[in-house]
Design an enzyme around this catalytic site. Sequence first.
Site, PDB file in Angstrom:
ATOM      1  N   ARG A 156      18.446  36.849 -50.005  1.00  0.00           N
ATOM      2  CA  ARG A 156      18.077  37.257 -48.645  1.00  0.00           C
ATOM      3  C   ARG A 156      19.306  37.753 -47.885  1.00  0.00           C
ATOM      4  O   ARG A 156      19.228  38.720 -47.128  1.00  0.00           O
ATOM      5  CB  ARG A 156      17.389  36.097 -47.910  1.00  0.00           C
ATOM      6  CG  ARG A 156      16.702  36.560 -46.634  1.00  0.00           C
ATOM      7  CD  ARG A 156      15.793  35.511 -46.043  1.00  0.00           C
ATOM      8  NE  ARG A 156      16.518  34.295 -45.685  1.00  0.00           N
ATOM      9  CZ  ARG A 156      15.923  33.159 -45.337  1.00  0.00           C
ATOM     10  NH1 ARG A 156      14.600  33.075 -45.324  1.00  0.00           N
ATOM     11  NH2 ARG A 156      16.639  32.095 -45.021  1.00  0.00           N
ATOM     12  N   LYS A 174      17.963  38.370 -41.629  1.00  0.00           N
ATOM     13  CA  LYS A 174      18.529  37.260 -40.848  1.00  0.00           C
ATOM     14  C   LYS A 174      19.821  37.692 -40.169  1.00  0.00           C
ATOM     15  O   LYS A 174      20.922  37.418 -40.657  1.00  0.00           O
ATOM     16  CB  LYS A 174      18.745  36.057 -41.771  1.00  0.00           C
ATOM     17  CG  LYS A 174      18.592  34.720 -41.053  1.00  0.00           C
ATOM     18  CD  LYS A 174      18.343  33.610 -42.036  1.00  0.00           C
ATOM     19  CE  LYS A 174      18.587  32.245 -41.439  1.00  0.00           C
ATOM     20  NZ  LYS A 174      17.698  31.866 -40.362  1.00  0.00           N
ATOM     21  N   GLU A 180       6.140  35.007 -35.451  1.00  0.00           N
ATOM     22  CA  GLU A 180       6.972  33.839 -35.762  1.00  0.00           C
ATOM     23  C   GLU A 180       6.735  32.690 -34.790  1.00  0.00           C
ATOM     24  O   GLU A 180       6.271  32.906 -33.663  1.00  0.00           O
ATOM     25  CB  GLU A 180       8.459  34.215 -35.674  1.00  0.00           C
ATOM     26  CG  GLU A 180       8.932  35.127 -36.781  1.00  0.00           C
ATOM     27  CD  GLU A 180       9.361  34.368 -38.019  1.00  0.00           C
ATOM     28  OE1 GLU A 180       8.617  33.503 -38.501  1.00  0.00           O
ATOM     29  OE2 GLU A 180      10.457  34.660 -38.511  1.00  0.00           O
TER      30      GLU A 180
HETATM   31  N1  PLP Z   1      11.852  32.377 -39.394  1.00  0.00           N
HETATM   32  C1  PLP Z   1      13.007  32.391 -38.723  1.00  0.00           C
HETATM   33  C2  PLP Z   1      13.130  33.289 -37.544  1.00  0.00           C
HETATM   34  C3  PLP Z   1      14.063  31.573 -39.133  1.00  0.00           C
HETATM   35  O1  PLP Z   1      15.213  31.560 -38.463  1.00  0.00           O
HETATM   36  C4  PLP Z   1      13.899  30.740 -40.252  1.00  0.00           C
HETATM   37  C5  PLP Z   1      15.000  29.908 -40.724  1.00  0.00           C
HETATM   38  O2  PLP Z   1      15.725  30.289 -41.604  1.00  0.00           O
HETATM   39  C6  PLP Z   1      12.669  30.765 -40.918  1.00  0.00           C
HETATM   40  C7  PLP Z   1      11.672  31.581 -40.466  1.00  0.00           C
HETATM   41  C8  PLP Z   1      12.448  29.904 -42.105  1.00  0.00           C
HETATM   42  O3  PLP Z   1      13.080  30.405 -43.242  1.00  0.00           O
HETATM   43  P1  PLP Z   1      13.573  29.452 -44.398  1.00  0.00           P
HETATM   44  O4  PLP Z   1      12.394  28.650 -44.812  1.00  0.00           O
HETATM   45  O5  PLP Z   1      14.011  30.382 -45.468  1.00  0.00           O
HETATM   46  O6  PLP Z   1      14.656  28.617 -43.848  1.00  0.00           O
HETATM   47  C1  COI Z   2      17.069  27.656 -40.528  1.00  0.00           C
HETATM   48  O1  COI Z   2      16.010  27.058 -40.676  1.00  0.00           O
HETATM   49  O2  COI Z   2      17.984  27.638 -41.364  1.00  0.00           O
HETATM   50  C2  COI Z   2      17.274  28.459 -39.343  1.00  0.00           C
HETATM   51  O3  COI Z   2      17.785  29.524 -39.446  1.00  0.00           O
HETATM   52  C3  COI Z   2      16.849  27.913 -38.097  1.00  0.00           C
HETATM   53  C4  COI Z   2      17.898  27.908 -37.016  1.00  0.00           C
HETATM   54  C5  COI Z   2      18.786  26.737 -36.980  1.00  0.00           C
HETATM   55  C6  COI Z   2      18.541  29.196 -36.754  1.00  0.00           C
END
Ligand code: PLP
Ligand code: COI
Length: 338
Positions: A80, A183, A219
């Site tokens: 990612r 991200k 989201e």
């Molecule tokens: N959506 C957003 C905007 C986030 O910041 C995160 C955190 O990383 C997620 C979703 C969840 O992603 P992940 O499960 O890969 O941490």
């Molecule tokens: C995560 O779940 O890693 C996120 O990015 C959430 C947040 C702390 C930015």
Amino acid sequence: MENIDWGNLGFGYIKTDSNVRAYWRDGKWGPLTMTNDETITMHMAATCLHYGQEAFEGLKAYRGKDGKVRLFRVEENARRMARTAEYTKMVPPTEELFIEAVKMVVNANSRFIPPYGTGASLYIRPLLIGTGAQVGVNPSKEYLFMVFVTPVGPYYKTGFNAIKVMIDRDHDRAAPHGTGNIKVGGNYAASLLSAEIGHQKGFPSVLYLDPSEKKYIDECGAANFFGIRDGVYITPDSTSILPSITNKSIMQIAKDMGLKVEKRKVDISELATFEEAGSCGTAAVISPVGKIYDFDEDKVYTYGDGVTAGPWTKKLYETLRGIQYGEIPDPYGWVTIL
Ligand code: PLP
Ligand code: COI
């Protein structure tokens, strides 16, 4: 082991022993180095400061029931970050460099990995920034890739009790075909005002709608959203949602538990039909959603008793946590044991 009140940790920064760094200069990555310096020195015209050349990731290391330390799907985070770098014209660390850096920093800070049973874990934050000077809007010629760690507890004070969220129609965190699915820090800067408005009204998180039509669920703060109805796990598909590694894992677990899984546009009217709702992500893990307030439409949706997780949400949570903490076998090959 550090003298920390592990069971009462929040989600914040605690200084650890070291972080690791590598620089891209003259067309190649330099060596990974470890430092105890918490600061970065860079040129005042660095592209990360002016033009947002910044990508970050988030994953966790878990101290298991067997004492072993597990990383959860670290390759997915590496991929990612590479996708984020591609969009923002940065040079990503190779998958090998990314994983090596994560292992190195976790091993070096093992006294900060919370003990099993406390519910806490070690949050790992990889960061990629353009450090070269540019005044015209151009990509940097130099990059810093670094990884730091910090022990964390639950993202929401409610822990595994349900949160209440409010729909925000006045702000978007990303454009329909912009950066929502990668991200970059800018998405989070764009969410700070709506998050603050939510907090002031007593909501730990806000629910965004799709930025073009405001008809579909997008989201849920810094996490994905899901609803469960009639044995179906339903999660929004949208070009402005970050593809969550946690959600991807939950969808697999849900299928294997006999739930049907649908990833598609979720019309806002469906909120009235869900039996359970939740948000998911590395930081949020699975945080049940008990109530959704839609002030513009004068509606409140309540799931279950509005406070405790529903039965499917609880089962999904226990399986995901079980794999992460080594309480149950990992049939998917998701964990890397250090
Ligand atoms: N959506 C957003 C905007 C986030 O910041 C995160 C955190 O990383 C997620 C979703 C969840 O992603 P992940 O499960 O890969 O941490
Ligand atoms: C995560 O779940 O890693 C996120 O990015 C959430 C947040 C702390 C930015």
